[in-house]
Design a protein around this motif. Structure first.
Motif, PDB file in Angstrom:
ATOM      1  N   PRO A  55       0.811  -1.231   0.000  1.00 23.26           N
ATOM      2  CA  PRO A  55       0.000   0.000   0.000  1.00 23.26           C
ATOM      3  C   PRO A  55       0.837   1.271   0.000  1.00 23.26           C
ATOM      4  CG  PRO A  55      -0.948  -1.607   1.503  1.00 23.26           C
ATOM      5  CD  PRO A  55       0.371  -2.168   1.056  1.00 23.26           C
ATOM      6  N   TRP A  56       1.949   1.271   0.733  1.00 21.10           N
ATOM      7  CA  TRP A  56       2.766   2.481   0.777  1.00 21.10           C
ATOM      8  C   TRP A  56       3.438   2.767  -0.570  1.00 21.10           C
ATOM      9  CZ3 TRP A  56       3.297  -1.529   4.356  1.00 21.10           C
ATOM     10  CH2 TRP A  56       4.292  -2.476   4.080  1.00 21.10           C
ATOM     11  N   SER A  57       3.646   1.727  -1.368  1.00 26.39           N
ATOM     12  CA  SER A  57       4.172   1.956  -2.717  1.00 26.39           C
ATOM     13  C   SER A  57       3.135   2.662  -3.581  1.00 26.39           C
ATOM     14  CB  SER A  57       4.575   0.631  -3.366  1.00 26.39           C
ATOM     15  OG  SER A  57       5.615   0.005  -2.647  1.00 26.39           O
ATOM     16  N   ALA A  58       1.867   2.275  -3.397  1.00 25.23           N
ATOM     17  CA  ALA A  58       0.787   2.937  -4.127  1.00 25.23           C
ATOM     18  C   ALA A  58       0.663   4.390  -3.696  1.00 25.23           C
ATOM     19  CB  ALA A  58      -0.527   2.196  -3.898  1.00 25.23           C
ATOM     20  N   LEU A  59       0.801   4.651  -2.386  1.00 20.95           N
ATOM     21  CA  LEU A  59       0.740   6.026  -1.897  1.00 20.95           C
ATOM     22  C   LEU A  59       1.904   6.852  -2.435  1.00 20.95           C
ATOM     23  CD1 LEU A  59      -0.329   5.422   1.817  1.00 20.95           C
ATOM     24  CD2 LEU A  59      -1.730   6.331  -0.042  1.00 20.95           C
ATOM     25  N   ALA A  60       3.081   6.245  -2.489  1.00 17.23           N
ATOM     26  CA  ALA A  60       4.255   6.952  -3.023  1.00 17.23           C
ATOM     27  C   ALA A  60       4.053   7.288  -4.496  1.00 17.23           C
ATOM     28  CB  ALA A  60       5.505   6.106  -2.839  1.00 17.23           C
ATOM     29  N   TYR A  61       3.463   6.348  -5.233  1.00 19.31           N
ATOM     30  CA  TYR A  61       3.178   6.612  -6.634  1.00 19.31           C
ATOM     31  C   TYR A  61       2.163   7.748  -6.767  1.00 19.31           C
ATOM     32  CZ  TYR A  61       1.375   6.136 -11.358  1.00 19.31           C
ATOM     33  OH  TYR A  61       0.967   6.412 -12.640  1.00 19.31           O
ATOM     34  N   GLY A  62       1.143   7.757  -5.893  1.00 17.15           N
ATOM     35  CA  GLY A  62       0.158   8.822  -5.927  1.00 17.15           C
ATOM     36  C   GLY A  62       0.785  10.184  -5.684  1.00 17.15           C
ATOM     37  N   GLY A  63       1.730  10.229  -4.717  1.00 16.81           N
ATOM     38  CA  GLY A  63       2.419  11.485  -4.461  1.00 16.81           C
ATOM     39  C   GLY A  63       3.240  11.932  -5.658  1.00 16.81           C
ATOM     40  N   ALA A  64       3.923  10.979  -6.286  1.00 13.48           N
ATOM     41  CA  ALA A  64       4.716  11.305  -7.473  1.00 13.48           C
ATOM     42  C   ALA A  64       3.824  11.747  -8.623  1.00 13.48           C
ATOM     43  CB  ALA A  64       5.554  10.095  -7.880  1.00 13.48           C
ATOM     44  N   LEU A  65       2.627  11.168  -8.701  1.00 10.03           N
ATOM     45  CA  LEU A  65       1.688  11.544  -9.766  1.00 10.03           C
ATOM     46  C   LEU A  65       1.237  12.991  -9.597  1.00 10.03           C
ATOM     47  CD1 LEU A  65       0.123  10.348 -12.208  1.00 10.03           C
ATOM     48  CD2 LEU A  65      -1.724   9.800 -10.599  1.00 10.03           C
ATOM     49  N   VAL A  66       0.955  13.375  -8.355  1.00 13.19           N
ATOM     50  CA  VAL A  66       0.500  14.741  -8.079  1.00 13.19           C
ATOM     51  C   VAL A  66       1.582  15.756  -8.418  1.00 13.19           C
ATOM     52  CG1 VAL A  66      -0.170  16.332  -6.228  1.00 13.19           C
ATOM     53  CG2 VAL A  66      -1.179  14.049  -6.337  1.00 13.19           C
ATOM     54  N   THR A  67       2.822  15.409  -8.136  1.00 13.39           N
ATOM     55  CA  THR A  67       3.928  16.345  -8.382  1.00 13.39           C
ATOM     56  C   THR A  67       4.503  16.237  -9.789  1.00 13.39           C
ATOM     57  OG1 THR A  67       5.504  14.744  -7.458  1.00 13.39           O
ATOM     58  CG2 THR A  67       4.551  16.366  -5.944  1.00 13.39           C
ATOM     59  N   GLY A  68       3.925  15.354 -10.601  1.00 12.46           N
ATOM     60  CA  GLY A  68       4.381  15.226 -11.981  1.00 12.46           C
ATOM     61  C   GLY A  68       5.652  14.425 -12.145  1.00 12.46           C
ATOM     62  N   ARG A  69       6.013  13.628 -11.127  1.00 11.82           N
ATOM     63  CA  ARG A  69       7.248  12.846 -11.193  1.00 11.82           C
ATOM     64  C   ARG A  69       7.006  11.357 -11.360  1.00 11.82           C
ATOM     65  NH1 ARG A  69       9.311  12.459  -6.751  1.00 11.82           N
ATOM     66  NH2 ARG A  69       7.746  13.491  -5.424  1.00 11.82           N
ATOM     67  N   ALA A  70       5.748  10.964 -11.581  1.00  9.48           N
ATOM     68  CA  ALA A  70       5.427   9.534 -11.667  1.00  9.48           C
ATOM     69  C   ALA A  70       5.976   8.929 -12.950  1.00  9.48           C
ATOM     70  CB  ALA A  70       3.917   9.339 -11.596  1.00  9.48           C
ATOM     71  N   ARG A  71       6.593   7.774 -12.821  1.00  5.92           N
ATOM     72  CA  ARG A  71       7.101   7.064 -13.989  1.00  5.92           C
ATOM     73  C   ARG A  71       5.969   6.282 -14.652  1.00  5.92           C
ATOM     74  NH1 ARG A  71      12.312   3.571 -12.942  1.00  5.92           N
ATOM     75  NH2 ARG A  71      12.115   3.499 -15.226  1.00  5.92           N
ATOM     76  N   ARG A  72       6.177   5.954 -15.908  1.00  5.19           N
ATOM     77  CA  ARG A  72       5.195   5.160 -16.635  1.00  5.19           C
ATOM     78  C   ARG A  72       5.388   3.684 -16.331  1.00  5.19           C
ATOM     79  NH1 ARG A  72       3.811   7.249 -22.715  1.00  5.19           N
ATOM     80  NH2 ARG A  72       3.092   9.345 -22.166  1.00  5.19           N
ATOM     81  N   TYR A  73       4.267   2.961 -16.422  1.00  6.09           N
ATOM     82  CA  TYR A  73       4.287   1.513 -16.210  1.00  6.09           C
ATOM     83  C   TYR A  73       3.738   0.838 -17.446  1.00  6.09           C
ATOM     84  CZ  TYR A  73       5.436   1.870 -11.262  1.00  6.09           C
ATOM     85  OH  TYR A  73       6.095   2.099 -10.074  1.00  6.09           O
ATOM     86  N   LEU A  74       4.350  -0.264 -17.812  1.00  7.47           N
ATOM     87  CA  LEU A  74       3.846  -1.047 -18.940  1.00  7.47           C
ATOM     88  C   LEU A  74       2.524  -1.694 -18.581  1.00  7.47           C
ATOM     89  CD1 LEU A  74       4.441  -2.185 -21.826  1.00  7.47           C
ATOM     90  CD2 LEU A  74       5.441  -4.180 -20.674  1.00  7.47           C
ATOM     91  N   GLY A  75       2.454  -2.296 -17.409  1.00  5.00           N
ATOM     92  CA  GLY A  75       1.223  -2.896 -16.918  1.00  5.00           C
ATOM     93  C   GLY A  75       0.468  -1.913 -16.038  1.00  5.00           C
ATOM     94  N   HIS A  76      -0.195  -2.422 -15.003  1.00  5.02           N
ATOM     95  CA  HIS A  76      -0.902  -1.539 -14.081  1.00  5.02           C
ATOM     96  C   HIS A  76       0.097  -0.816 -13.191  1.00  5.02           C
ATOM     97  CE1 HIS A  76      -4.671  -3.238 -15.333  1.00  5.02           C
ATOM     98  NE2 HIS A  76      -4.385  -4.443 -14.868  1.00  5.02           N
TER      99      HIS A  76
END
Length: 244
Positions: free
Chosen positions: A85-106
């Protein structure tokens, strides 16, 4: 390991495989099952038989997806997209700040949304097994079993079956809107990839390209037959009335 994506003569990279055929077929079959379930419910008694069969189909599809999460290609396997779950939260934070990486799958958040949606479909299908109609005459295969005090149990499950769908629908709408935003804003073709099975080659965070399972369609057929056997066998073993 998959081979590195090939380049054209101009240096541009090709698209890469993202989702195998059985995973994509499952996705759209489940969408159809949800739509048919809603439509047959709205029609009422005239479509009750179709509604019951559709419920079995939904439960078989969810069971298939569980099996496919262990037997499928690399992006279909649970280990590729169910994170802490904390990995999902970290991804959410990165998404908000525009730093989220792309994923091939989900991506990590999308993976948890898929889990929630699958749980909702399973809850709808399972509660339907116990559901009785308003006059108490017809219902699912366990509608007439004696639970010792059956009326409260069956009414609770019937209420969930009838009302829980709208909660599921809310999550489904969020899922669709987010996917469309990824398509339009982030230029990440999530929806198209579930149709074509391919994505543009890129520096993905999870894997560069899907590694297909060997004999993928034969595996999928075995998983589907096993899923049907599990569903019908479980209902029969607990004394439920099968529709055939």
């Amino acid at each position: 390991m998959s081979a590195a994506p090939r380049r054209t003569a101009s240096g541009a990279r090709h698209s890469v495989r993202a989702w195998d055929g059985p995973t994509r077929l499952f996705k759209w079959a489940l969408v159809a099952s949800v739509a048919i379930g809603y439509l047959t419910y709205q029609i009422g008694d005239a479509a009750l038989t179709w509604h019951i069969w559709n419920g079995y189909a939904a439960l078989i599809l969810v069971t298939f997806r569980i099996l496919w999460g262990f037997a499928g290609s690399s992006t279909a396997r649970f280990g590729a997209w169910i994170t802490w779950p904390w990995s999902a939260l970290a991804y959410g934070g990165a998404l908000v700040t525009g730093r989220a990486r792309r994923y091939l799958g989900h991506n990590p958040l999308g993976g948890w949304m898929i889990v929630v949606l699958l749980l909702f479909v399973a809850a709808q299908a399972i509660s339907g097994l116990f559901t009785v109609d308003s006059n108490g005459i017809s219902g699912g295969p366990f509608a007439n079993l004696d639970f010792g005090d059956p009326t409260p149990v069956q009414r609770t499950l019937s209420r969930w079956h009838h009302q829980g769908f709208y909660l599921f629908l809310g999550f489904a709408v969020v899922h669709v809107v987010v996917n469309l935003l990824y398509e339009g804003v982030k230029r990440d073709p999530l929806v198209r990839a579930m149709v074509t099975g391919r994505k543009p080659a890129a520096d993905y965070a999870d894997q560069p390209e899907m590694v297909p399972a060997s004999h993928v369609w034969l595996r999928a057929l075995v998983c589907l037959v096993l899923a049907a056997a599990i569903v019908f066998g479980t209902v029969a073993s607990f004394g439920g009335k099968l529709p055939f």
